[in-house]
Design a protein around this motif. Structure first.
Motif, mmCIF file in Angstrom:
data_model
loop_
_atom_site.group_PDB
_atom_site.id
_atom_site.type_symbol
_atom_site.label_atom_id
_atom_site.label_comp_id
_atom_site.label_asym_id
_atom_site.label_seq_id
_atom_site.Cartn_x
_atom_site.Cartn_y
_atom_site.Cartn_z
ATOM 1 N N TYR A 212 9.330 -21.603 3.651
ATOM 2 C CA TYR A 212 8.553 -20.614 2.885
ATOM 3 C C TYR A 212 8.392 -21.015 1.418
ATOM 4 N N CYS A 213 9.020 -22.102 0.980
ATOM 5 C CA CYS A 213 9.257 -22.287 -0.460
ATOM 6 C C CYS A 213 8.363 -23.339 -1.115
ATOM 7 N N ARG A 322 16.394 -20.510 11.508
ATOM 8 C CA ARG A 322 15.866 -21.775 12.041
ATOM 9 C C ARG A 322 14.389 -21.901 11.649
ATOM 10 N N ALA A 323 13.628 -20.827 11.792
ATOM 11 C CA ALA A 323 12.204 -20.873 11.431
ATOM 12 C C ALA A 323 12.036 -21.116 9.918
ATOM 13 N N MET A 324 13.006 -20.671 9.159
ATOM 14 C CA MET A 324 12.958 -20.903 7.708
ATOM 15 C C MET A 324 13.434 -22.309 7.339
ATOM 16 N N ALA A 325 13.973 -23.045 8.322
ATOM 17 C CA ALA A 325 14.554 -24.380 8.101
ATOM 18 C C ALA A 325 15.685 -24.343 7.071
ATOM 19 N N ARG A 326 16.548 -23.344 7.185
ATOM 20 C CA ARG A 326 17.644 -23.204 6.221
ATOM 21 C C ARG A 326 18.832 -24.117 6.537
ATOM 22 N N LYS A 344 42.332 -17.775 -3.353
ATOM 23 C CA LYS A 344 43.456 -17.149 -4.056
ATOM 24 C C LYS A 344 42.964 -16.238 -5.175
ATOM 25 N N ARG A 345 41.750 -16.505 -5.651
ATOM 26 C CA ARG A 345 41.153 -15.641 -6.678
ATOM 27 C C ARG A 345 40.102 -14.764 -6.025
ATOM 28 N N GLU A 346 39.927 -13.563 -6.544
ATOM 29 C CA GLU A 346 38.894 -12.685 -5.996
ATOM 30 C C GLU A 346 37.536 -13.198 -6.499
ATOM 31 N N ILE A 347 36.650 -13.522 -5.597
ATOM 32 C CA ILE A 347 35.355 -14.104 -6.016
ATOM 33 C C ILE A 347 34.234 -13.134 -5.664
ATOM 34 N N SER A 348 33.399 -12.811 -6.635
ATOM 35 C CA SER A 348 32.292 -11.912 -6.316
ATOM 36 C C SER A 348 31.125 -12.737 -5.759
ATOM 37 N N LEU A 349 30.368 -12.097 -4.893
ATOM 38 C CA LEU A 349 29.345 -12.814 -4.138
ATOM 39 C C LEU A 349 28.003 -12.118 -4.253
ATOM 40 N N THR A 350 26.970 -12.860 -4.537
ATOM 41 C CA THR A 350 25.619 -12.288 -4.547
ATOM 42 C C THR A 350 24.702 -13.164 -3.691
ATOM 43 N N THR A 351 23.532 -12.635 -3.364
ATOM 44 C CA THR A 351 22.665 -13.373 -2.443
ATOM 45 C C THR A 351 21.184 -13.082 -2.694
ATOM 46 N N ASP A 352 20.327 -13.846 -2.035
ATOM 47 C CA ASP A 352 18.885 -13.571 -1.979
ATOM 48 C C ASP A 352 18.519 -13.346 -0.515
ATOM 49 N N ILE A 353 17.614 -12.399 -0.283
ATOM 50 C CA ILE A 353 17.186 -12.106 1.092
ATOM 51 C C ILE A 353 15.669 -11.947 1.127
ATOM 52 N N ILE A 354 15.061 -12.515 2.147
ATOM 53 C CA ILE A 354 13.617 -12.328 2.361
ATOM 54 C C ILE A 354 13.437 -11.443 3.593
ATOM 55 N N VAL A 355 12.656 -10.375 3.460
ATOM 56 C CA VAL A 355 12.347 -9.563 4.650
ATOM 57 C C VAL A 355 10.896 -9.800 5.045
ATOM 58 N N GLY A 356 10.640 -9.634 6.344
ATOM 59 C CA GLY A 356 9.260 -9.744 6.827
ATOM 60 C C GLY A 356 8.767 -11.170 6.953
ATOM 61 N N PHE A 357 9.691 -12.123 7.182
ATOM 62 C CA PHE A 357 9.269 -13.489 7.479
ATOM 63 C C PHE A 357 8.474 -13.451 8.785
ATOM 64 N N PRO A 358 7.435 -14.295 8.947
ATOM 65 C CA PRO A 358 6.629 -14.229 10.166
ATOM 66 C C PRO A 358 7.514 -14.305 11.414
ATOM 67 N N PRO A 392 5.134 -24.923 5.038
ATOM 68 C CA PRO A 392 5.023 -24.955 6.502
ATOM 69 C C PRO A 392 4.946 -23.570 7.137
ATOM 70 N N SER A 393 5.567 -22.563 6.523
ATOM 71 C CA SER A 393 5.593 -21.244 7.180
ATOM 72 C C SER A 393 4.206 -20.596 7.232
#
Ligand code: 5AD
Ligand code: SF4
Length: 495
Positions: A212-213, A322-326, A344-358, A392-393
């Motif tokens: 998609y990128c 798989r369709a996103m080729a990640r 051993k350390r508390e690690i905060s986590l963030t992310t990116d999400i795409i909705v509505g991929f074909p 490609p998408s």
């Protein structure tokens, strides 16, 4: 490729102006100048004119932190050439837009700016399009907006002094559009916006090929800077009083030191953290495939490496991934999360999400929702899939209707908001180190970030200095920030 200051955001583009309010000064009630056919109204600023009057530039930036930092370097190059930075289009002899094309709306924004400029442009003004839209559209920009004088993609920024010289000499169609380069954009003259936190690009371009990128097309192949040159810059930054360094790259953890030293990314993290005076090292964006145990170990053992990882998942469905080729499955991704949670350390986590991929079915989307439960993110940037040129998408059937994308996005954001609310509420009563970054208009109110990159709004009756580090106790929480009060020295030492 994130803007991690706001958690649980959904946006199509973030606009940031290095030179103040980007829209000010555009079409502000002035009469349109007569516009003739292509090329005829070329502004005529000659070298002599430049010598007579000081050349000025206005620079507006769209998109990610990489772009923001590129703009700092571009501004540095112009300042070193004797240009002065101004706050409005009207005051500028050169108007530059550093553009983003990650989603369609971002790219459109630039063309609307160019349209506005067409009617506001003075005879002596030049206009340049930099960044991802420049690379993507290339010389087509001259057809669509013939009043543009410079089109330059990020892989050609090294040539900027030469391109500027051509403009100053009267050339009115100047381009820098190569991407088959092994060079990175390094300059001694970066004009940084923040006096304590410095961005530093360690790897440019992207060799992944997510379907998609646009980035692999607009920023070219991966090129890493040598570890020696990075460390040299960090030492200079520390000497100049910077205490926080943010290492940037589209896939920052795919860093591959091109020098004989051959430092791994995790080794580089440690080496940067060991530079005297550096108190915080952040890095973004990490690609799950290249995220190994060695990075977690660096975070565990070196307190200066901040306890936050931005690890875009994009979807919770292996079929969609798989369709996103990640290049990873849902389970493989969740194993990375388990590794981070076991640190051993508390690690905060963030992310990116795409909705509505074909082709994303209700079931696939449900899997993304259930992944949110499993991953327990501290923040998520979520986007509706936007078809992009050359990707490609585009060829994948089963486009999801816009309303359905919006529905999924709303559901996802609501769920993530509740997760963040619960996670932040658990932090009430705990103490965190905060860098003081701002003062609120309200009396005794300050703000900053924790090492885990949470926004902390806090009370202190003292006159705090921006850039200082303080201990703050959390007294309440919202989904997007913590509310705290500064701990006195006595409280810190348990007196
Ligand atoms: N449509 C929607 N979102 C996209 N992103 C990248 N390309 C697209 C696209 N075509 C998102 C990804 C990436 C973030 C920076 O932007 O989630 O991680
Ligand atoms: Fe785009 Fe994928 Fe590269 Fe990130 S890793 S910049 S999403 S191609």
């Amino acid at each position: 490729m994130i803007n991690s200051d706001n958690m649980a955001n959904s946006f199509d583009i973030s606009v940031h102006s290095l030179a103040g309010n980007g829209r000010d000064g555009l079409c502000s009630g002035r009469l349109p100048l007569a516009q003739t056919e292509e090329g005829r109204r070329a502004p005529s600023l000659t070298v002599d004119d430049h010598a007579k009057q000081q050349a000025t530039f206005y620079l507006e930036t769209f998109g990610c932190q990489m772009n923001e930092h590129d703009s700092e370097k571009v501004a540095g190059v112009l300042l070193a050439r004797g240009y002065k930075q101004v706050e409005s289009v009207e005051a500028a002899s050169v108007v530059l837009y550093n553009t983003c094309s990650i989603r369609e709306k971002a790219a459109q924004k630039v063309f609307s700016r160019l349209g506005e400029f067409r009617f506001a442009q003075r005879q002596d003004q030049l206009i340049g399009v930099l960044g991802c839209v420049a690379q993507q559209e290339g010389e087509k920009i001259f057809t669509r907006a013939p009043w543009v004088n410079l089109v330059c993609g990020s892989a050609s920024y090294r040539k900027l002094p030469q391109l500027l010289a051509e403009l100053e000499a009267g050339n009115r169609r100047v381009t820098g559009l190569e991407t088959d380069t092994d060079e990175t954009f390094e300059t001694e003259v970066t004009r940084r916006d923040n006096p304590w936190r410095a961005y530093l690009t360690i790897i440019e371009g992207c060799d992944k090929a997510c379907s998609y990128c646009v980035v692999p097309f607009t920023r070219g192949p991966e090129r890493s800077r040598s570890s020696a040159s990075i460390l040299e810059e960090v030492r200079k930054l520390a000497g100049a009083g910077y205490t926080e360094v943010q290492l940037l790259g589209q896939t920052v953890n795919s860093y591959a030191d091109p020098s004989a030293r051959g430092m791994r990314f995790s080794e580089l993290l440690v080496a940067v953290a060991e530079v005297q005076g550096i108190r915080r090292v952040r890095f973004t964006t990490s690609h799950p495939r290249d995220f190994g145990k060695d990075i977690v170990e660096a975070m565990e053992t070196v307190p200066e490496v901040c306890e936050h990882v931005h690890l875009p998942v994009q979807s919770g469905s292996t079929k969609v991934l798989r369709a996103m080729a990640r290049t990873y499955t849902r389970d493989e991704y969740l194993e990375k999360i388990a590794m981070l949670r076991a640190a051993k350390r508390e690690i905060s986590l963030t992310t990116d999400i795409i909705v509505g991929f074909p082709g994303e079915t209700d079931k696939d989307f449900e899997e993304t929702l259930s992944l949110l439960d499993a991953a327990q993110y501290d923040g998520a940037f979520s986007f509706k899939y936007s078809p992009r040129p050359n990707t490609p998408s585009l060829k994948i059937a089963d486009a999801i209707p816009e309303e359905e994308k919006s529905r999924r996005l709303a559901l996802l954001m609501e769920k993530q908001r509740e997760i963040q609310r619960a996670r932040n509420e658990k932090l009430v009563g705990r103490h965190f180190e905060v860098m003081v970054e701002g003062k609120s208009r309200r009396e005794n109110q300050w703000s900053g970030h924790t090492s885990s990159n949470k926004v902390m709004n806090f009370t202190s009756r003292e006159q705090e200095s921006l850039g200082d580090y303080l201990q703050v106790k959390v007294i309440s929480a919202t989904p997007n920030s913590l509310v705290g009060e500064k701990l006195s020295a006595a409280a810190i030492h348990g007196v």
